[in-house]
Design a protein around this motif. Structure first.
Motif, PDB file in Angstrom:
ATOM      1  N   ASP A   1      -7.306   4.173   4.138  1.00 53.21           N
ATOM      2  CA  ASP A   1      -7.956   2.753   3.606  1.00 53.21           C
ATOM      3  C   ASP A   1      -7.374   1.882   4.229  1.00 53.21           C
ATOM      4  O   ASP A   1      -6.283   1.686   4.666  1.00 53.21           O
ATOM      5  CB  ASP A   1      -7.262   2.902   2.041  1.00 53.21           C
ATOM      6  N   LEU A   2      -8.068   0.531   4.493  1.00 55.55           N
ATOM      7  CA  LEU A   2      -7.399  -0.483   4.938  1.00 55.55           C
ATOM      8  C   LEU A   2      -7.340  -1.555   3.797  1.00 55.55           C
ATOM      9  O   LEU A   2      -8.315  -1.497   2.750  1.00 55.55           O
ATOM     10  CB  LEU A   2      -8.647  -1.308   5.753  1.00 55.55           C
ATOM     11  N   VAL A   3      -6.417  -2.002   3.563  1.00 57.14           N
ATOM     12  CA  VAL A   3      -5.964  -2.949   2.263  1.00 57.14           C
ATOM     13  C   VAL A   3      -6.044  -4.304   2.437  1.00 57.14           C
ATOM     14  O   VAL A   3      -5.556  -4.649   3.557  1.00 57.14           O
ATOM     15  CB  VAL A   3      -4.783  -2.115   1.572  1.00 57.14           C
ATOM     16  N   PRO A   4      -6.364  -5.031   1.241  1.00 59.19           N
ATOM     17  CA  PRO A   4      -6.005  -6.648   1.402  1.00 59.19           C
ATOM     18  C   PRO A   4      -4.742  -6.920   1.801  1.00 59.19           C
ATOM     19  O   PRO A   4      -3.688  -6.425   1.069  1.00 59.19           O
ATOM     20  CB  PRO A   4      -6.482  -7.206   0.137  1.00 59.19           C
ATOM     21  N   THR A   5      -4.534  -7.764   2.868  1.00 63.99           N
ATOM     22  CA  THR A   5      -3.285  -8.519   3.178  1.00 63.99           C
ATOM     23  C   THR A   5      -3.391  -9.853   3.833  1.00 63.99           C
ATOM     24  O   THR A   5      -4.656 -10.405   3.716  1.00 63.99           O
ATOM     25  CB  THR A   5      -2.915  -7.752   4.468  1.00 63.99           C
ATOM     26  N   ALA A   6      -2.303 -10.564   3.970  1.00 63.61           N
ATOM     27  CA  ALA A   6      -2.492 -11.834   4.578  1.00 63.61           C
ATOM     28  C   ALA A   6      -3.430 -11.835   5.852  1.00 63.61           C
ATOM     29  O   ALA A   6      -3.386 -10.776   6.447  1.00 63.61           O
ATOM     30  CB  ALA A   6      -1.245 -12.801   4.828  1.00 63.61           C
TER      31      ALA A   6
ATOM     32  N   VAL B   1       1.227   1.541   6.201  1.00 65.94           N
ATOM     33  CA  VAL B   1       1.492   0.884   7.300  1.00 65.94           C
ATOM     34  C   VAL B   1       1.101  -0.498   7.293  1.00 65.94           C
ATOM     35  O   VAL B   1       0.118  -0.987   6.608  1.00 65.94           O
ATOM     36  CB  VAL B   1       0.842   1.519   8.489  1.00 65.94           C
ATOM     37  N   LEU B   2       2.076  -1.472   7.673  1.00 66.61           N
ATOM     38  CA  LEU B   2       1.846  -2.906   7.541  1.00 66.61           C
ATOM     39  C   LEU B   2       2.141  -3.615   9.053  1.00 66.61           C
ATOM     40  O   LEU B   2       3.341  -3.230   9.506  1.00 66.61           O
ATOM     41  CB  LEU B   2       2.653  -3.565   6.527  1.00 66.61           C
ATOM     42  N   ILE B   3       1.281  -4.256   9.383  1.00 66.83           N
ATOM     43  CA  ILE B   3       1.429  -4.704  10.967  1.00 66.83           C
ATOM     44  C   ILE B   3       1.301  -6.142  10.909  1.00 66.83           C
ATOM     45  O   ILE B   3       0.357  -6.810  10.308  1.00 66.83           O
ATOM     46  CB  ILE B   3       0.217  -4.144  11.822  1.00 66.83           C
TER      47      ILE B   3
END
Ligand code: NAD
Length: 487
Positions: A133-138, A483-485
């Motif tokens: 999944d791609l999740v909502p981030t800034a 994973v957070l980039i």
């Protein structure tokens, strides 16, 4: 086509199956055919070294074949070819199943083997559709959830539906990119070995499925305690589930799905369609002679309908067709073992000694093998062993209630919460009761799974942890990595 066969003509695969090769072994547990009590084979006991060899073989097969890293459609295609072969070899599989277990050959072909093939297709199709999944981030970041297989899954199955239970474990684990070391029940090992042989014939890499035969204390313990097994998938008794948790805790922590025992209620309100309820309640306890985790073994019926329903169930119980599992006409199978039939008789006798009234059955069927009559016990005390214990036999207790609250109070079991049935024409009541029942599955105006495989199955409380079937079973065979980039 006459499906009957001579059990002496069945050629049994011998020994363990590791890395695509048979490992002949002798001795171990003597196996008796439940249908006639004749000793017919042995099941060897694989030790810690053999389990380790199976695990290392599985790891090597994963590495060499790229099973986890290939295009997922390749896994899908290979598993479809396997399902094709299972269907083509249905008769051979069904004979291997029927000779050792309580599954009548006709039912094994029509249900167990057919369902196993369907489930392998069902899970295969998830391999290229379920993902991360791609999740909502800034805006300046990207967050995603990657999913990855565990590596080697350790699977352990019971004797009551050997091939179908193997399918429950192998389908999702393999589709999700894992290899498997599987131990079938020491009482019914043969159909599972053949299933693995077919997988290799269908082109699945040798060593992806490894079958180590043996018992719980030696082989089972070696599997659950092996440090290179990433996940445990177990179906069996609550007692064994507890032992597995303790064994794993001894060496560390490991994810596990546990599908365990039950003592499921069937609640019949007076406004129900009584013919339908009688059919479903009877089937819910005589299917596989009650040797089903979700057997609906506690009938709770509204007082005003009790007498008529009990008579209707007793009539249906009298219509069973007991027979050897290798006779095509058999409708009602034997109990798995001498030990198990003695336990059933003991529980019925203890309940009768406490005042229970035998309304149908209540004794062994007079023929060779281990056959017990479908039994209905009325006037049972709430603390009678027939009400509290998972009997795993064709024994139904009947208790009456006067209100919805009383029905729910009786339905509640202190230990188990696997399944429940509710029969009523009042949809509001059906939903109210369904919401308040503590069980992993509730069937309304029916009793038993459909063949869609999409609804997950699993227990509340000590009936288990996690789910088999459905998307949940596939997902349980992959772990999640967040994973957070910063971009
Ligand atoms: P069991 O627990 O005796 O054995 C099940 C399997 O576990 C066998 O392969 C056995 O060798 C192995 N085993 C036993 N002790 C072990 C241990 N300490 N460590 C590792 N493995 C061990 O159960 P059974 O008599 O084969 O099957 C009947 C039970 O299975 C019933 O309680 C039934 O409700 C349950 N069951 C549950 C489901 C479900 O989906 N919840 C489905 C089928 C059966």
């Amino acid at each position: 086509m006459d499906l009957s066969f001579d059990p002496a003509d069945v050629s049994l695969p011998s020994g363990h199956y590791i890395g695509g090769r048979h490992r002949p072994a002798t001795g171990g547990v003597t196996l008796y055919r439940p249908s006639d009590g004749v000793a017919f084979a042995d099941c060897p006991i694989g030790d810690e070294n053999l389990v380790d060899e199976a695990v290392q073989t599985a790891l090597a097969a994963l590495k060499a074949s790229g099973w986890a890293s290939c295009r997922p459609r390749e896994r899908v295609n290979a598993m479809h070819r396997w399902a094709d072969l299972i269907e083509a070899e249905a008769e051979t599989l069904a004979r291997l199943e029927a000779v050792a277990s309580t599954r009548p050959v006709a039912q094994a072909i029509e249900a167990d083997v057919a369902i196993t093939a369907e489930q392998i297709r069902f899970f295969a199709e998830m391999a290229d559709k379920e993902g991360g999944d791609l999740v909502p981030t800034a805006e300046s970041q990207m967050g995603m959830i990657l999913t990855e297989p565990y590596g080697v899954v350790g699977a352990i199955t019971p004797w009551n539906f050997p091939i179908a239970m193997a399918g429950w474990k192998l389908g999702p684990a393999l589709a999700a990119g894992n290899a498997v070391v599987l131990k079938p029940s020491e009482m019914t090992p043969f159909s599972t070995v053949y299933l693995a042989m077919l997988a290799e014939r269908a082109g699945l890499p040798a060593g992806l499925i490894n079958i180590v035969l043996g018992d719980g204390p030696t082989t089972g313990n070696a599997i659950t305690g092996h440090p290179d097994i990433g996940k445990i998938s177990f179906t069996g008794s609550t007692r064994a589930g507890q032992a597995i948790m303790a064994n794993v805790a001894r060496i560390g922590v490991k994810p596990m799905t546990l599908e365990l025992g039950g003592k499921s209620p069937q609640i019949v309100f007076a406004d129900a369609d009584m013919d339908l309820a009688a059919d479903c309640v009877t089937r819910g306890i005589i299917a596989n002679a009650g040797q089903v985790c979700v057997a609906g073994s506690r009938l709770l019926v509204e007082e005003s309908a009790a007498e008529a329903l009990a008579a209707a169930i007793a009539r249906r119980m009298a219509e069973i067709r007991p027979g050897a599992t290798w006779e095509a006409e058999t409708g009602f199978p034997p109990i798995i073992s001498q030990r198990q039939i003695a336990r059933i008789a003991e529980i019925v006798q203890a309940s009768v000694a406490q005042g229970a009234k035998v309304m149908a059955g209540g004794a062994r069927i007079d023929r060779s093998g281990y056959f017990y009559q479908p039994t209905l016990l009325g006037e049972v005390r709430a603390d009678s062993p027939a009400v509290t214990e998972e009997i795993f036999g064709p024994v139904l207790t009947m208790q009456t209630f006067r209100s919805e609250d009383e029905a729910l109070m009786l339905a509640r079991h202190p230990t188990y919460g696997l399944a429940a049935g509710v029969y009523t024409r009042d949809l509001s009541r059906a939903m109210r009761v369904t919401k308040r029942i503590e069980a992993g599955t509730v069937w309304v105006n029916r009793y038993g799974r459909s063949r869609d495989h999409i609804l997950p199955t699993g227990g509340y409380k000590s009936s288990g942890i996690g789910k088999d079937l459905g998307r949940e079973a596939y997902r349980a065979n992959r772990r999640q990595k967040s994973v957070l980039i910063d971009l």
